[in-house]
Design an enzyme around this catalytic site. Structure first.
Site, PDB file in Angstrom:
ATOM      1  CG  ASN A 108      -1.080  -3.766  14.904  1.00 43.19           C
ATOM      2  OD1 ASN A 108      -2.130  -3.468  15.456  1.00 43.19           O
ATOM      3  ND2 ASN A 108      -0.864  -4.987  14.468  1.00 43.19           N
TER       4      ASN A 108
ATOM      5  NE  ARG B 197       7.746  -5.814  10.405  1.00 39.34           N
ATOM      6  CZ  ARG B 197       8.764  -5.431  11.160  1.00 39.34           C
ATOM      7  NH1 ARG B 197       9.853  -6.168  11.228  1.00 39.34           N
ATOM      8  NH2 ARG B 197       8.689  -4.317  11.854  1.00 39.34           N
ATOM      9  CB  SER B 198       2.011  -7.562  14.042  1.00 41.94           C
ATOM     10  OG  SER B 198       1.599  -6.227  13.934  1.00 41.94           O
TER      11      SER B 198
END
Length: 163
Positions: A16, A19-20
């Protein structure tokens, strides 16, 4: 399905921090531009607790800023099993994290998590690669991929939830 009429989206990668949160920031701006910020809930999380409480990776934030996406308000957290029931869309960045999400889900919800890139079938890749150990180009590729899928995700939410 959430208990309210507000559709909700959870983007998930490993830590986290790359990408997220990138997907979170890109989708957040897209939703704001569509004047739907008060009608769609957006969050992101990681399947591992490596970076809980930390801001996104500096390289991810720099790449995002070159395209006017803000990530400085995001803080890493670990996904919880109840997130799978709570969010309407649980979107994994890759197959490994999808498998973890499916293993966390109650049996009735195992099919709920999906790959985020399923919203960009023409892109030709089903997984958003982790740029953490690569160079700057990896963060740009993540942004390209997220941008390719985000619009289709928003259209799906509009069609299914916002009529």
């Amino acid at each position: 399905m959430t208990s309210s009429n507000t559709p909700s989206v959870l983007f998930v990668c490993m830590g986290n921090i790359c990408r997220s949160p990138t997907a979170h920031a890109v989708f957040e701006r897209l939703v704001e531009q569509a004047d739907l910020a008060d009608r769609i809930r957006i969050d992101s999380a990681g399947t591992h607790a490596y970076h809980v409480g930390n801001p996104p990776d500096e390289r991810a934030m720099r790449a995002a800023m070159t395209r006017q996406y803000r990530m400085d308000h995001l803080v890493a957290r670990q996904v919880r099993p109840e997130d799978i029931a709570e969010y309407d869309y649980v979107l994994a960045m890759d197959l490994a994290n999808l498998e973890i999400l499916q293993s966390l889900a109650d049996e009735a919800l195992r099919d709920k998590p999906h790959l985020f890139m399923s919203y960009a079938p023409d892109y030709g890749l089903e997984e958003v690669p982790d740029p953490y150990y690569g160079g700057t180009n990896g963060f740009e590729q993540v942004l390209d991929m997220v941008e390719a899928a985000a619009g289709n995700l928003l259209e799906d939410i509009r069609r299914r939830h916002l009529g």
